[in-house]
Design an enzyme around this catalytic site. Structure first.
Site, PDB file in Angstrom:
ATOM      1  N   GLU A  35       2.183 138.002  41.044  1.00  0.00           N
ATOM      2  CA  GLU A  35       2.897 137.435  39.896  1.00  0.00           C
ATOM      3  C   GLU A  35       3.210 135.967  40.135  1.00  0.00           C
ATOM      4  O   GLU A  35       3.096 135.124  39.248  1.00  0.00           O
ATOM      5  CB  GLU A  35       4.197 138.222  39.643  1.00  0.00           C
ATOM      6  CG  GLU A  35       3.940 139.602  39.073  1.00  0.00           C
ATOM      7  CD  GLU A  35       5.175 140.509  39.156  1.00  0.00           C
ATOM      8  OE1 GLU A  35       5.388 141.250  38.197  1.00  0.00           O
ATOM      9  OE2 GLU A  35       5.906 140.495  40.164  1.00  0.00           O
ATOM     10  N   SER A  82      23.469 109.493  65.966  1.00  0.00           N
ATOM     11  CA  SER A  82      23.105 110.570  66.894  1.00  0.00           C
ATOM     12  C   SER A  82      24.372 111.231  67.426  1.00  0.00           C
ATOM     13  O   SER A  82      25.464 110.969  66.925  1.00  0.00           O
ATOM     14  CB  SER A  82      22.224 110.041  68.016  1.00  0.00           C
ATOM     15  OG  SER A  82      22.724 108.814  68.481  1.00  0.00           O
ATOM     16  N   LEU A  83      24.209 112.066  68.418  1.00  0.00           N
ATOM     17  CA  LEU A  83      25.337 112.856  68.892  1.00  0.00           C
ATOM     18  C   LEU A  83      25.570 112.618  70.369  1.00  0.00           C
ATOM     19  O   LEU A  83      24.620 112.530  71.146  1.00  0.00           O
ATOM     20  CB  LEU A  83      25.043 114.351  68.713  1.00  0.00           C
ATOM     21  CG  LEU A  83      25.040 114.912  67.304  1.00  0.00           C
ATOM     22  CD1 LEU A  83      24.620 116.372  67.332  1.00  0.00           C
ATOM     23  CD2 LEU A  83      26.419 114.775  66.695  1.00  0.00           C
ATOM     24  N   GLU A 113      27.923 125.097  65.008  1.00  0.00           N
ATOM     25  CA  GLU A 113      26.593 125.299  64.403  1.00  0.00           C
ATOM     26  C   GLU A 113      25.512 125.308  65.461  1.00  0.00           C
ATOM     27  O   GLU A 113      25.659 124.656  66.494  1.00  0.00           O
ATOM     28  CB  GLU A 113      26.243 124.108  63.490  1.00  0.00           C
ATOM     29  CG  GLU A 113      27.178 123.866  62.369  1.00  0.00           C
ATOM     30  CD  GLU A 113      26.702 122.720  61.485  1.00  0.00           C
ATOM     31  OE1 GLU A 113      25.723 122.025  61.832  1.00  0.00           O
ATOM     32  OE2 GLU A 113      27.330 122.536  60.434  1.00  0.00           O
ATOM     33  N   LYS A 115      22.232 124.002  67.243  1.00  0.00           N
ATOM     34  CA  LYS A 115      21.570 122.696  67.286  1.00  0.00           C
ATOM     35  C   LYS A 115      20.066 122.953  67.356  1.00  0.00           C
ATOM     36  O   LYS A 115      19.539 123.371  68.388  1.00  0.00           O
ATOM     37  CB  LYS A 115      22.040 121.899  68.499  1.00  0.00           C
ATOM     38  CG  LYS A 115      21.420 120.512  68.579  1.00  0.00           C
ATOM     39  CD  LYS A 115      22.067 119.716  69.684  1.00  0.00           C
ATOM     40  CE  LYS A 115      21.498 118.336  69.889  1.00  0.00           C
ATOM     41  NZ  LYS A 115      20.118 118.123  69.578  1.00  0.00           N
ATOM     42  N   GLU A 176      16.816 119.216  59.643  1.00  0.00           N
ATOM     43  CA  GLU A 176      15.959 119.317  60.811  1.00  0.00           C
ATOM     44  C   GLU A 176      14.678 120.051  60.429  1.00  0.00           C
ATOM     45  O   GLU A 176      14.725 121.093  59.785  1.00  0.00           O
ATOM     46  CB  GLU A 176      16.721 120.110  61.886  1.00  0.00           C
ATOM     47  CG  GLU A 176      16.216 119.933  63.264  1.00  0.00           C
ATOM     48  CD  GLU A 176      16.746 118.664  63.942  1.00  0.00           C
ATOM     49  OE1 GLU A 176      17.429 117.849  63.275  1.00  0.00           O
ATOM     50  OE2 GLU A 176      16.447 118.501  65.127  1.00  0.00           O
ATOM     51  N   LYS A 292      31.707 120.384  65.370  1.00  0.00           N
ATOM     52  CA  LYS A 292      32.125 119.307  64.476  1.00  0.00           C
ATOM     53  C   LYS A 292      33.566 119.563  64.044  1.00  0.00           C
ATOM     54  O   LYS A 292      33.918 120.716  63.771  1.00  0.00           O
ATOM     55  CB  LYS A 292      31.238 119.294  63.218  1.00  0.00           C
ATOM     56  CG  LYS A 292      29.747 119.234  63.531  1.00  0.00           C
ATOM     57  CD  LYS A 292      28.880 119.318  62.266  1.00  0.00           C
ATOM     58  CE  LYS A 292      27.415 119.117  62.650  1.00  0.00           C
ATOM     59  NZ  LYS A 292      26.468 119.264  61.531  1.00  0.00           N
ATOM     60  N   CYS A 410     -16.684 117.813  91.932  1.00  0.00           N
ATOM     61  CA  CYS A 410     -16.007 119.102  91.852  1.00  0.00           C
ATOM     62  C   CYS A 410     -15.394 119.446  93.208  1.00  0.00           C
ATOM     63  O   CYS A 410     -16.087 119.406  94.224  1.00  0.00           O
ATOM     64  CB  CYS A 410     -17.004 120.182  91.436  1.00  0.00           C
ATOM     65  SG  CYS A 410     -16.321 121.840  91.539  1.00  0.00           S
ATOM     66  N   CYS A 433     -21.341 127.073  90.800  1.00  0.00           N
ATOM     67  CA  CYS A 433     -20.170 126.612  91.556  1.00  0.00           C
ATOM     68  C   CYS A 433     -19.329 127.831  91.959  1.00  0.00           C
ATOM     69  O   CYS A 433     -18.958 128.637  91.102  1.00  0.00           O
ATOM     70  CB  CYS A 433     -19.347 125.662  90.680  1.00  0.00           C
ATOM     71  SG  CYS A 433     -17.704 125.320  91.338  1.00  0.00           S
TER      72      CYS A 433
HETATM   73  S1  IVH Z   1      24.702 116.789  63.091  1.00  0.00           S
HETATM   74  C1  IVH Z   1      25.721 112.219  63.101  1.00  0.00           C
HETATM   75  N1  IVH Z   1      23.929 119.250  63.244  1.00  0.00           N
HETATM   76  O1  IVH Z   1      20.364 116.904  66.951  1.00  0.00           O
HETATM   77  C2  IVH Z   1      24.844 113.227  63.681  1.00  0.00           C
HETATM   78  N2  IVH Z   1      22.541 117.587  64.211  1.00  0.00           N
HETATM   79  O2  IVH Z   1      21.018 115.297  69.340  1.00  0.00           O
HETATM   80  C3  IVH Z   1      24.551 114.272  62.700  1.00  0.00           C
HETATM   81  N3  IVH Z   1      20.463 118.460  65.175  1.00  0.00           N
HETATM   82  O3  IVH Z   1      19.462 113.822  65.677  1.00  0.00           O
HETATM   83  C4  IVH Z   1      23.846 115.332  63.355  1.00  0.00           C
HETATM   84  N4  IVH Z   1      20.841 120.564  64.670  1.00  0.00           N
HETATM   85  O4  IVH Z   1      18.392 115.810  64.578  1.00  0.00           O
HETATM   86  C5  IVH Z   1      23.643 117.981  63.563  1.00  0.00           C
HETATM   87  N5  IVH Z   1      23.354 121.494  63.244  1.00  0.00           N
HETATM   88  C6  IVH Z   1      23.057 120.221  63.554  1.00  0.00           C
HETATM   89  C7  IVH Z   1      21.874 119.860  64.229  1.00  0.00           C
HETATM   90  C8  IVH Z   1      21.654 118.529  64.546  1.00  0.00           C
HETATM   91  C9  IVH Z   1      19.988 119.713  65.227  1.00  0.00           C
HETATM   92  C10 IVH Z   1      19.760 117.286  65.750  1.00  0.00           C
HETATM   93  C11 IVH Z   1      19.742 116.070  64.886  1.00  0.00           C
HETATM   94  C12 IVH Z   1      20.254 114.962  65.770  1.00  0.00           C
HETATM   95  C13 IVH Z   1      20.152 115.536  67.129  1.00  0.00           C
HETATM   96  C14 IVH Z   1      21.209 114.911  68.016  1.00  0.00           C
END
Ligand code: IVH
Length: 739
Positions: A35, A82-83, A113, A115, A176, A292, A410, A433
């Site tokens: 469908e 970044s983190l 959450e 990662k 991601e 977070k 070889c 060989c």
């Molecule tokens: S928050 C300001 N949440 O991890 C940063 N990042 O090591 C916002 N990543 O570059 C990122 N899962 O690509 C966030 N649940 C998640 C994530 C996540 C994977 C990646 C993201 C970031 C990297 C940092």
């Protein structure tokens, strides 16, 4: 009243996008594939007739197009940050202490959450329509990959995907891109079957798949996307992370699963332990957990340290990566003569095991990474994948490190190595060989092959060194007189080994064909091939017919001597819906004059006819056909087969005696542990009754046969509404469907 094409297209777009969302994001489809296809085809036809109706949110973009996108750069609406990392409970406590100094009186609930181990994508929606997708780039500007991102099914093309909620005028979300473990395994399985090298690292493969010039290539890869952040928006006011996630979810994004809110760090710790335990069973790879602060105003007031917002932190699984010393690089000769470098490492504990070796794949890679002996190297082990070297820690060099030089001869036979055009591999060209023989006989006798017990490495080396064995065929003419004089081989061992060899003569044909070690030909394909061509001599005959056709063609056009097979393989197309009908397009050899081309056409036609039984098998593509033709055209292999034939090996099989056809036209997937059937038995039982067995549950599956366990397949079957049978129900079905 009939709707106008414009109205109909809009309705189709809405329906299709909503059904894709149900299927790919909610895993809860409400219509059948057929469908769905009908709606999709209707829209495609409408757009073909009225190209102006193909809007940016049309699901027909999902299949990609060959309009190469040159990856322009675009500036992000806000910096893509970044983190900061944390590796322990103490790190987390320090993080909280530092933050509490900045915002002493705030409430400190956290959101926890997964990662994802993938790559960042930034998606821009204007008035609800996806208008741009960018990679992270340097955080300020990224590569525009819109056409490619549109092919990813879990990225909405329009938000909200369904419902009558308003879309914000502007929404930029961050997510991601990744392969689920299953999608990655399936990709590698397909590559293995096609004789292509498998990918070691899902994240890098996801990155490579997203940055294809041709979006149709991206579309072929089953990438997923999870969205976890709002980078920028207009017309939204959200107070908390939890509310933000709920909003993204309601708009139709796939959001991180199993996200919880924790009142304090103690609760966060408990949740970390939970994730750690879940990790092996998760359908996707994670490389840590993101924590977070829930309150977004608090997050803002904490500010940014460098590029890392203080309000969140990545708790990283530390064991995955390690540093160790590269002691030496040793060349290994494989059964096909490929010489590959192996890294010998100072032992290091990573991802729960001690690693001392890692494959380096090929010497080009060693050069690209600029690896040197004595280097400190970074090593990664993710999931259950073999460990691999990421690269050297160049800053730790002392100047004492030494270059790795690829071998010129070889290591086993001393023959000069050759490198075939367009490949990265060095080859030992000597088919005699001793190391090649050792590897290929080892593979032949192994459990996955002929399963000959008692032929250990020491015995085999003896047999090769004394010249008793120079190929797999020689095993079958060994006698007690040959074996008894050998050191360490007594009467008992001799008798056992000879028995085991005798037993191997009667293996099912598919098993024997698998054991031959034809590149890319695994057990599943071998079984399909035995069904189509019920003898080894049948395969040899196909190769002979192709060679004969090539010879006649070369009499007309001499260069075809070398290129005939290549052209033949190029003409295998899977595009033909009538089932891989083979055809040859003139564009593939426009180098020749037209009259000449006509003269060789019959030769190609004959060759195509010869390979047709192979090509018609589902999953057999040009590379596998090429490998089979090459294998059977090698005189050493045909001589070996003659020895096997003379020794009385079972090299043909009566066409499968279906004991009934009661399961014909039905497709089964087996999972879990059944009470009396082994997996193999169950498969044989189904096939004997005319049914088909496949590896993965899809909408085409008729039944899932499930024993104990088998969680993910069961869930998939339930989601698709596929009936589940236990063993006795399977037997009953086979019995009465016939009558
Ligand atoms: S928050 C300001 N949440 O991890 C940063 N990042 O090591 C916002 N990543 O570059 C990122 N899962 O690509 C966030 N649940 C998640 C994530 C996540 C994977 C990646 C993201 C970031 C990297 C940092």
């Amino acid at each position: 009243m009939t709707p106008s094409p414009h109205e109909r297209a809009a309705a189709l777009r809405r329906q299709i996008n909503a059904h894709s969302h149900r299927y790919f994001v909610l895993h809860d489809p409400i219509i059948t594939d057929a469908e769905f296809d009908a709606l999709f085809q209707e829209l495609q036809a409408l757009e073909a007739a009225h190209p102006e109706l193909r809007t940016a949110d049309s699901p027909t973009w999902r299949i990609g197009s060959d309009l190469a996108e040159g990856f322009a750069k675009a500036r992000h609406a806000a910096p893509i940050l970044s983190l900061a990392n944390a590796f322990s409970a103490e790190d987390l406590a320090d993080w909280e202490t530092r933050n509490k100094r900045i915002a002493p009186e705030a409430s400190w609930a956290y959101v926890v959450e997964p990662k994802f181990d993938g790559l960042t994508i930034v998606l821009r929606y204007e008035a609800g329509v996806l208008v741009q997708a960018c990679t992270r780039g340097n955080g300020t500007k990224g590569d525009v990959v819109t056409a490619n991102a549109r092919t990813i099914q879990s990225i909405p093309l329009r938000i909200p995907v369904s419902g009558d909620q308003e879309s914000p005028p502007l929404l930029v979300v961050r997510g991601e891109i990744l392969f689920t473990k299953e999608a990655f395994a399936r990709l590698n399985e397909a590559r293995r079957e096609a004789g292509e090298p498998i990918y070691a690292n899902a994240r890098n493969t996801a990155a490579g798949s997203l940055k294809q010039k041709d979006a149709r290539k991206t579309a072929e890869r089953a990438l997923s996307a999870y969205c976890y952040d709002v980078v920028h928006s207009e017309g939204l006011s959200i107070d908390t992370r939890m509310a933000q996630r709920a909003l993204l979810e309601s708009l139709g994004f796939a959001v991180p699963p199993e996200v919880t809110r924790c009142e304090d760090l103690a609760a966060v710790q408990a949740r970390l332990a939970w994730w750690e335990a879940q990790r092996p069973q998760l359908p996707y790879e994670i490389d840590g957990i993101v924590i977070k602060v829930d309150n977004l105003a608090l997050e803002r007031s904490l500010g940014i340290a460098g590029k890392d917002p203080r309000g969140m932190v990545a708790y990283k699984y530390q064991s995955e990566e390690a540093t160790t010393r590269l002691l030496k690089v040793v060349s290994q000769v494989g059964r096909t003569g490929r010489v590959t470098p192996t890294a010998h490492l100072a032992p290091v504990f990573v991802g729960g095991v001690t690693v001392t070796h890692a494959t380096l794949h090929n010497y080009d890679l060693v050069a690209t990474m600029d690896l040197r002996l004595g280097d400190l190297v970074r090593l990664k082990r993710s999931g259950d994948v073999i460990p691999y070297i990421i690269g050297p820690v160049s800053s730790a060099r002392t100047g004492e490190e030494q270059a790795v030089t690829p071998p010129s001869v070889c290591p086993a036979s001393g023959d000069p190595l050759v490198r075939e055009a367009d490949t990265v591999d060095l080859l030992c060209p000597n088919t005699t060989c001793p190391e090649r023989i050792f590897r290929s006989v080892t593979f032949f006798a192994s459990r996955g092959g002929m399963n000959i017990d008692g032929l250990g490495p020491r015995t085999l080396r003896l047999l090769i060194d004394t010249g008793l064995v120079s190929d797999e065929g020689d095993l079958f003419t060994l006698t007690a007189e040959d074996l008894l004089p050998l050191e360490g081989i007594g009467e008992k061992k001799t008798a056992l080994l000879l028995d085991a060899i005798r037993a191997a003569k009667d293996r099912p044909l598919a098993q024997t064909i698998t054991a031959l070690g034809i590149p890319g030909l695994g057990e599943t394909m071998a079984r399909a091939i035995t069904k189509a061509v019920s003898s080894v001599s049948g395969l040899a005959a196909i190769a002979q017919q192709v060679r004969d056709a090539a010879t006649s063609a070369a009499q007309q056009i001499p260069p075809l001597e070398d290129t005939f097979t290549e052209l033949l393989l190029k003409s295998i197309t899977s595009a033909d819906p009538a089932g891989r009908a083979v055809r040859l397009t003139t564009s593939e050899y426009t180098d020749f004059d037209a009259p000449l081309h006509e003269a060789v056409q019959p030769c190609f036609a004959r060759a195509l006819e010869a390979i047709r039984p192979l090509v018609q098998i589902d999953g057999v593509g040009p590379s596998l056909v090429g490998a089979i033709l090459a294998w059977f055209s090698d005189a050493r292999n045909t001589a070996m087969l003659e020895k096997m034939q003379a020794a009385g090996l079972r090299l043909e099989e009566a066409p499968p005696a279906a004991s009934s056809a009661s399961l014909e036209g039905r497709s089964f997937v087996i999972t879990g542990t059944l009470p009396t059937f082994s997996r193999k038995d169950a498969r044989a039982f189904i096939e004997q009754h005319g049914g088909r067995v496949t590896g993965a549950v899809s909408s085409k599956t008729s039944f899932l046969v499930a024993g104990k366990g088998g969680g993910s397949k069961r869930a998939k079957a339930a989601a698709l509404g596929i009936p589940v049978l236990d063993e006795s129900a399977l037997r009953a079905l086979a019995d009465d469907s016939g009558s």
